[in-house]
Design an enzyme around this catalytic site. Sequence first.
Site, PDB file in Angstrom:
ATOM      1  N   ARG A 143      32.845 -67.090  72.686  1.00  0.00           N
ATOM      2  CA  ARG A 143      32.805 -66.336  73.899  1.00  0.00           C
ATOM      3  C   ARG A 143      31.610 -66.447  74.660  1.00  0.00           C
ATOM      4  O   ARG A 143      30.530 -66.631  74.096  1.00  0.00           O
ATOM      5  CB  ARG A 143      32.887 -64.874  73.352  1.00  0.00           C
ATOM      6  CG  ARG A 143      32.795 -63.847  74.570  1.00  0.00           C
ATOM      7  CD  ARG A 143      33.036 -62.372  73.995  1.00  0.00           C
ATOM      8  NE  ARG A 143      32.544 -61.970  72.950  1.00  0.00           N
ATOM      9  CZ  ARG A 143      31.095 -61.514  73.269  1.00  0.00           C
ATOM     10  NH1 ARG A 143      30.805 -61.266  74.174  1.00  0.00           N
ATOM     11  NH2 ARG A 143      30.528 -60.871  72.165  1.00  0.00           N
TER      12      ARG A 143
ATOM     13  N   CYS B  14      19.341 -72.126  60.646  1.00  0.00           N
ATOM     14  CA  CYS B  14      19.605 -73.450  61.367  1.00  0.00           C
ATOM     15  C   CYS B  14      19.208 -74.742  60.360  1.00  0.00           C
ATOM     16  O   CYS B  14      20.019 -75.713  60.508  1.00  0.00           O
ATOM     17  CB  CYS B  14      18.506 -73.398  62.647  1.00  0.00           C
ATOM     18  SG  CYS B  14      18.218 -71.985  63.382  1.00  0.00           S
TER      19      CYS B  14
ATOM     20  N   GLU C  52      25.468 -91.811  79.592  1.00  0.00           N
ATOM     21  CA  GLU C  52      25.469 -92.517  81.005  1.00  0.00           C
ATOM     22  C   GLU C  52      26.510 -91.859  81.894  1.00  0.00           C
ATOM     23  O   GLU C  52      26.497 -91.814  83.246  1.00  0.00           O
ATOM     24  CB  GLU C  52      25.623 -94.020  81.061  1.00  0.00           C
ATOM     25  CG  GLU C  52      27.031 -94.406  80.472  1.00  0.00           C
ATOM     26  CD  GLU C  52      27.244 -95.967  80.482  1.00  0.00           C
ATOM     27  OE1 GLU C  52      26.913 -96.570  81.686  1.00  0.00           O
ATOM     28  OE2 GLU C  52      27.551 -96.331  79.522  1.00  0.00           O
TER      29      GLU C  52
ATOM     30  N   GLY D  43      34.512 -66.137  65.502  1.00  0.00           N
ATOM     31  CA  GLY D  43      34.706 -67.220  66.340  1.00  0.00           C
ATOM     32  C   GLY D  43      33.361 -67.913  67.096  1.00  0.00           C
ATOM     33  O   GLY D  43      33.591 -68.480  68.395  1.00  0.00           O
TER      34      GLY D  43
ATOM     35  N   TYR E 117      29.088 -69.020  67.048  1.00  0.00           N
ATOM     36  CA  TYR E 117      28.582 -70.273  66.772  1.00  0.00           C
ATOM     37  C   TYR E 117      28.572 -70.578  65.330  1.00  0.00           C
ATOM     38  O   TYR E 117      29.005 -71.673  64.662  1.00  0.00           O
ATOM     39  CB  TYR E 117      27.043 -69.975  66.659  1.00  0.00           C
ATOM     40  CG  TYR E 117      26.176 -70.091  67.971  1.00  0.00           C
ATOM     41  CD1 TYR E 117      25.385 -71.384  68.136  1.00  0.00           C
ATOM     42  CD2 TYR E 117      26.315 -69.353  68.920  1.00  0.00           C
ATOM     43  CE1 TYR E 117      24.665 -71.420  69.699  1.00  0.00           C
ATOM     44  CE2 TYR E 117      25.869 -69.570  70.153  1.00  0.00           C
ATOM     45  CZ  TYR E 117      24.892 -70.648  70.424  1.00  0.00           C
ATOM     46  OH  TYR E 117      24.298 -70.668  71.655  1.00  0.00           O
TER      47      TYR E 117
ATOM     48  N   LYS F 221      21.646 -75.215  57.489  1.00  0.00           N
ATOM     49  CA  LYS F 221      23.042 -75.440  57.885  1.00  0.00           C
ATOM     50  C   LYS F 221      22.971 -77.053  58.384  1.00  0.00           C
ATOM     51  O   LYS F 221      23.875 -77.351  58.409  1.00  0.00           O
ATOM     52  CB  LYS F 221      23.425 -74.396  59.016  1.00  0.00           C
ATOM     53  CG  LYS F 221      24.557 -74.785  59.935  1.00  0.00           C
ATOM     54  CD  LYS F 221      24.371 -74.097  61.253  1.00  0.00           C
ATOM     55  CE  LYS F 221      23.348 -74.747  61.976  1.00  0.00           C
ATOM     56  NZ  LYS F 221      22.842 -74.147  63.122  1.00  0.00           N
TER      57      LYS F 221
ATOM     58  N   GLU G  70      30.493 -73.582  63.094  1.00  0.00           N
ATOM     59  CA  GLU G  70      29.570 -74.454  62.304  1.00  0.00           C
ATOM     60  C   GLU G  70      30.069 -74.463  60.900  1.00  0.00           C
ATOM     61  O   GLU G  70      30.228 -75.697  60.299  1.00  0.00           O
ATOM     62  CB  GLU G  70      28.319 -74.238  62.566  1.00  0.00           C
ATOM     63  CG  GLU G  70      27.852 -74.427  64.026  1.00  0.00           C
ATOM     64  CD  GLU G  70      26.390 -73.787  64.188  1.00  0.00           C
ATOM     65  OE1 GLU G  70      25.973 -74.407  65.203  1.00  0.00           O
ATOM     66  OE2 GLU G  70      25.871 -72.993  63.525  1.00  0.00           O
TER      67      GLU G  70
ATOM     68  N   GLU H 150       5.515 -60.357  56.186  1.00  0.00           N
ATOM     69  CA  GLU H 150       6.808 -60.800  55.899  1.00  0.00           C
ATOM     70  C   GLU H 150       7.298 -60.240  54.600  1.00  0.00           C
ATOM     71  O   GLU H 150       6.717 -60.809  53.708  1.00  0.00           O
ATOM     72  CB  GLU H 150       7.034 -62.218  56.081  1.00  0.00           C
ATOM     73  CG  GLU H 150       8.237 -62.739  55.805  1.00  0.00           C
ATOM     74  CD  GLU H 150       9.464 -62.271  56.465  1.00  0.00           C
ATOM     75  OE1 GLU H 150      10.360 -61.960  55.814  1.00  0.00           O
ATOM     76  OE2 GLU H 150       9.319 -62.085  57.823  1.00  0.00           O
TER      77      GLU H 150
ATOM     78  N   ARG I  51      39.285 -62.779  67.065  1.00  0.00           N
ATOM     79  CA  ARG I  51      40.169 -62.045  67.784  1.00  0.00           C
ATOM     80  C   ARG I  51      40.494 -62.632  69.259  1.00  0.00           C
ATOM     81  O   ARG I  51      41.674 -62.173  69.564  1.00  0.00           O
ATOM     82  CB  ARG I  51      39.207 -60.705  68.498  1.00  0.00           C
ATOM     83  CG  ARG I  51      38.961 -59.897  67.075  1.00  0.00           C
ATOM     84  CD  ARG I  51      38.455 -58.438  67.452  1.00  0.00           C
ATOM     85  NE  ARG I  51      38.423 -57.508  66.408  1.00  0.00           N
ATOM     86  CZ  ARG I  51      37.020 -57.367  65.730  1.00  0.00           C
ATOM     87  NH1 ARG I  51      36.073 -58.133  66.023  1.00  0.00           N
ATOM     88  NH2 ARG I  51      37.091 -56.496  64.690  1.00  0.00           N
TER      89      ARG I  51
ATOM     90  N   HIS J  34      23.297 -98.257  79.351  1.00  0.00           N
ATOM     91  CA  HIS J  34      24.642 -98.762  79.011  1.00  0.00           C
ATOM     92  C   HIS J  34      24.573 -99.566  77.712  1.00  0.00           C
ATOM     93  O   HIS J  34      23.732-100.294  77.555  1.00  0.00           O
ATOM     94  CB  HIS J  34      25.300 -99.711  79.959  1.00  0.00           C
ATOM     95  CG  HIS J  34      26.663 -99.985  79.834  1.00  0.00           C
ATOM     96  ND1 HIS J  34      27.778 -99.478  79.831  1.00  0.00           N
ATOM     97  CD2 HIS J  34      27.016-101.258  79.610  1.00  0.00           C
ATOM     98  CE1 HIS J  34      28.793-100.015  79.579  1.00  0.00           C
ATOM     99  NE2 HIS J  34      28.352-101.258  79.461  1.00  0.00           N
TER     100      HIS J  34
ATOM    101  N   CYS K 276      15.992 -68.945  60.377  1.00  0.00           N
ATOM    102  CA  CYS K 276      16.185 -70.295  60.735  1.00  0.00           C
ATOM    103  C   CYS K 276      15.786 -71.190  59.721  1.00  0.00           C
ATOM    104  O   CYS K 276      16.594 -72.269  59.439  1.00  0.00           O
ATOM    105  CB  CYS K 276      15.629 -70.402  62.282  1.00  0.00           C
ATOM    106  SG  CYS K 276      15.998 -71.891  62.759  1.00  0.00           S
TER     107      CYS K 276
END
Length: 460
Positions: A203, A47, A439, A174, A176, A50, A180, A34, A197, A434, A42
């Site tokens: 989309r 993720c 529910e 537009g 994810y 964020k 967010e 790495e 767009r 409930h 992420c």
Amino acid sequence: MAYDFDLFVIGGGSGGVRMARISAGHGARVGVAEERFWGGTCVNVGCVPKKIMVNAAEYGMWAEDAAAFGWHIKNHGHDWAKLAAARDAEVARLSGIYGRMLGGAGVATFDARATFLDAHTLDVGGKRITAERIVIATGGRITKLDIPGAELGLVSDDLFTLKALPKRVAVIGGGYIGLEFAGLLRGLGAEVDVFYRAELPLRGFDGDLRTAVVEAMVAQGIGMNSGVMPTRITKMEDHLMVSLSNNFMREVDAVFFCTGRAPNTPGLGLERAGVVTGKGGVIPVDADHATNIPHIYAIGDVTDRLNLTPMATAVGHALADTLFGKNPRRASYENVPTAVFTSPPIGTVGLSEEEAALHGPVDIYLTRFTPMRHTLSKREGRKTLMKLVVDQKTQRVLGAHMLGEDAAEIMQGIGIAVVMGATKQDFDRTIGIHPTAAEEFVTLRTRTRVAGVPEAATAD
């Protein structure tokens, strides 16, 4: 030939780490490289940080709503530096866990870039390493629009290095990330405009969800500009000027490009290994994630199939079991639950109404209501939408969709039912908890409409 490793993984993100760790658990000699940070996008710049910032924005809204419930909370303003410090500490903790998990599993780790020298040989930080099998799990790289001044714009990674909240923000895209970011920045106090767009954002998502999220964001004071994109960004004395395709201009303090990612394959030396790539650097794979070179595999965003962290993790685990665990299996790309952490959030699983209608008649059950938390606070833009898409012939639930409080948490459980092939009658005979929003998924009795049949047939 004796190889240095039975398996070498290029990339220490969620998919690569799972692949390496499980393979080592099955007895394989495993190495993983790495070059940036363990845990990948992420954990470090995606993720996790964020979601922490989304939570921070939500707390501000709850503090405002508290008065309706008898609490008197004085808002002293948001402390960006304190949030950033707490967020970064948590990210560092999680990233460290990934490294320790690999060490504990007996995986050899390399903090270095790995590139191919040939089909079995890698250059890992200047060291020559051979492996019988190699997995490419390098994820995606951020892209920007090719417009003048694009270098003045920020990308999603940059949110987590900002020293202060920009007061006026243009979010481009537009999908994810764009929605967010717009929601969390607005919740923390910024003025936000989103430019995209299409007629609607997100989309590929269900049409009712797409419409509802626009309504929710507009109610929160976010400008949603459909069919409008930037054509130029210009640096002024103390701000940026964004020229738009509708011939208007917008003065902002920051521009975020949330315009997607491309497979992170450039510079890997794939041509030296004979690995074929497709448009944009995508690595085509078969059902078992093998490339055109049988002992070289690719998982995660480099394959551009379903770019979600849990999907890459599931594929890595399945491939490890297949290659080294004497348990051949595949992770399914069908009925994968997912969420968009807007405010309120989206949770969805299975087919949209538009997708399902292509295959025949479907019954649509839909409800919209104000959740209990907001019947007192009367906060704008917090309506809940819940929807089931049901195959008319078999009554199988093909898709479930929700915009509203706790949508992601609720959809995880609904996802199990959809994956198992539950019918509408299975939902109907399940007793609801409930009082909850959840529910509603088991009390939808009145069909809203039928889709997937000619108008004349519907009228009859």
